[in-house]
Every structure is written in C-alpha cells, then in structure tokens.
Scaffold this active site. Structure first.
Site, short mmCIF file in Angstrom:
data_model
loop_
_atom_site.label_atom_id
_atom_site.label_comp_id
_atom_site.label_asym_id
_atom_site.label_seq_id
_atom_site.Cartn_x
_atom_site.Cartn_y
_atom_site.Cartn_z
N TYR A 140 -6.49 -27.12 -12.51
CA TYR A 140 -7.87 -26.86 -12.91
C TYR A 140 -8.76 -26.73 -11.67
CZ TYR A 140 -12.11 -27.47 -15.81
OH TYR A 140 -13.32 -27.31 -16.46
N LYS A 170 -6.58 -22.71 -14.22
CA LYS A 170 -7.86 -22.36 -14.86
C LYS A 170 -8.82 -22.14 -13.70
CE LYS A 170 -11.59 -23.55 -17.86
NZ LYS A 170 -12.61 -24.58 -18.07
#
Ligand code: NAG
Ligand code: NAG
Length: 302
Positions: A140, A170
């Site tokens: 992330y 992400k």
C-alpha cells in the site's frame, strides 16, 4: 506459486461504527449486497477509508470475519489491509486473514520505523508474506499519509523474485507519471491499483485497468462508467463523468478530512449508514452535513 488475477474496481469499505463508536459488524452483509448490486466485484477491508489503523487487533479480526462470510454469497474479491500496527500484530492479522481464506492482502509499511529504500521495504514485506504463504500480497503506497516516498517503479523492479507471494501495489498518489512507471515495471506483470478518485479517467487512459477508490462506496456507478467509457474509446464521455465525480469530491471534502466527510456522504447518498469516524478524525457538525447535502443536490449527485 500463488496466483493473483483480480483486476478492475474494488471498493475500500468503511468500518461501520455505532453511535458510541464501537464496531458494528451487523451491517456488513447488507453493505456487501448493496455494493454487489451496484456492480462492485471487490472490496478492500481496513484501508484508509476503513480506519483499520484506528482499531484494535480484535476489532480488525471481527470485521474481517464478517466480510469473509458474506463474500461467499456475493462472490466479491476480498482484499484485507493488515498493516499499520506493530509487526507482531501485522503477522497475526495476516495469518488470521489467510486462515479465513481471504483473496489477497494489502500491507502498509511500518509507520514509525519507516523503510527508507526499496531493500528495507522488500525485507519487511518478505516477513509479512511468510506469515501468509498462500495468499497474494500487495503493498500500500500512500506517501502523503505514511511519509514513505520510495519510488514505486524502482521498488517493483527490485522486488522481482524476492517475495514469493508478492503481486503488486495500491498506488495512492496524484503523481500519474510515477504511476505509469509502476505499471511498466517488471514488464507490466504486477497489478497496480490506482487510489485517486479524481484521476480515474486520466489513469485509465494511461493504461491503468484497476482502482480502489473511496467514492466506489458512494457513487459506484461513476467509476464503473468511466472505466467502460475509456475501454470503448469514448473519451469525452469519460471526461464528463470524471468532472461530475471530481466536483462531488470537492463538495464532500470541503469541510473536513477525507474519511469523516466521505462517511457523511455515504450516509446521505446510500441506504447504508456507516456512522462517524473515530478520533483523532473529527466528524462534521450538523450544519456542515446539511450544507454538503444541499450542495450535492445542487450539483445533481444526490
Ligand atoms: C523497471 O523495469 C522496466 C522493465 O521491466 C524498465 O523499463 C524500467 O525502466 C525500470 N524502471 C526503473 C525505475 O528501474
Ligand atoms: C461535531 C460533532 O458532530 N461531533 C460528533 C461526532 O460523533 C460523535 C459520535 O457519534 C458525537 O458524539 C459527536 O457529537
């Protein structure tokens, strides 16, 4: 070899808090069905919108358990963010998620002893990956919030072959140039989920095929339509819908931080009540919520 084939849109779901700000898991089945009914085939639990980092390990597990049950019915991809807490807790959450059979894991970097280069980050993710050896793992990247500003293309290239379960990131940043470089890393073999609601049309044009965007909870149809329009080469249509969505985002976030304002918008725009955000986030006053409601109506998005 652990496979990860999910691409497309994934809603980063909110955690539903009761009035006393305790966790409410009873709403989750209805929430999952609402998203599924609006064409959302994947959910991310305990991302930024989900306030995972504001919850205890026990609370985080209880929410994941409920989502793991309902996605068996709704057939949604279940991604769980396990990071943002001390490493022993991260490993416990990763193991727990794997035991429940979740589809993928997303992991923040350590938020205090931050990695400063790709090698640090790779060694951290390797430890996390070993705790859940049969579940795909993604990183992330959200530099504005974590302060971890490692170049993603460089990191992705260096990670090849080092973490058996690792499959992508992400990418939550407005730097589309860095995002495009991440898409090209490792010959395009990694998944890169865009995490920026106001850049969907631009990013899809540049080759992104996947996104995890908060407004997928509130106006799921917009991102779906933008992605479809770009795939069909209807650039003007994509731009028009993006402009409407971006205008809605600026109205929503005018009077506060991202999560509490987006939760207020969800409560206004959908049948699902996700309650308020937990401190340290501050929720809106009644006046601010009323103003949001009338502005969203005036913009024809309510
Ligand atoms: C990453 O690797 C790709 C090839 O897979 C290459 O084109 C690109 O320049 C590399 N990027 C960085 C930042 O190392
Ligand atoms: C300013 C404001 O509206 N604060 C509220 C935030 O949410 C908590 C929990 O529901 C309320 O107790 C506060 O009054």
């Amino acid at each position: 070899m652990v496979k990860f084939t999910y691409r497309g849109l994934c809603a980063p779901v909110f955690t539903v808090f009761n009035k006393d700000l305790t966790v409410n898991v009873d709403v989750i089945p209805e929430y999952a069905k609402f998203l599924a009914g609006n064409g959302i085939k994947g959910v991310l639990v305990h991302g930024t919108s989900g306030e995972g980092m504001s919850m205890t390990v026990t609370e985080r597990k209880s929410v994941v358990e409920e989502w793991a049950k309902i996605v068996k019915t709704t057939n949604q991809h279940l991604m769980v963010q396990v990071g943002g807490c001390p490493l022993p807790d991260v490993l416990e959450l990763a193991k727990h998620a794997e035991q429940l059979g979740v589809d993928s894991l997303l992991c923040l970097p350590d938020l205090y002893f931050k990695p400063t280069n790709p090698a640090d980050l790779i060694s951290y993710l390797k430890i996390v990956g070993e705790a859940a050896p049969t579940t795909p793992l993604l990183y992330y990247h959200i530099p504005e919030w974590t302060g971890v500003r490692i170049d993603m293309a460089d990191f992705l290239n260096q990670s090849v072959g080092k973490i058996p379960t690792f499959h992508g990131i992400k990418y939550t940043s407005n730097d589309l140039s860095g995002g495009a470089a991440a898409l090209r890393a490792n010959d395009g073999k990694y998944a890169v989920f865009l995490g920026a609601d106001t850049l969907l049309a631009g990013a899809f044009t540049m080759g992104f095929d996947s996104a995890i965007a908060t407004t997928l909870n509130i106006w799921p149809q917009y991102a779906v339509q933008i992605l479809e329009a770009i795939k069909a080469n209807k650039v003007e249509e994509a731009r028009e819908i993006q402009n409407r969505l971006s205008a809605a985002c600026s109205i929503v976030t005018k009077n506060g931080a991202w999560v509490p304002t987006m939760k207020a918008a969800m409560n206004l725009a959908t049948p699902i009540n996700v309650g308020h955000a937990r401190p340290p986030l501050r929720n809106l006053t009644a006046e601010q919520t009323n103003e949001m409601q009338s502005s969203l109506r005036a913009a024809s998005v309510l």
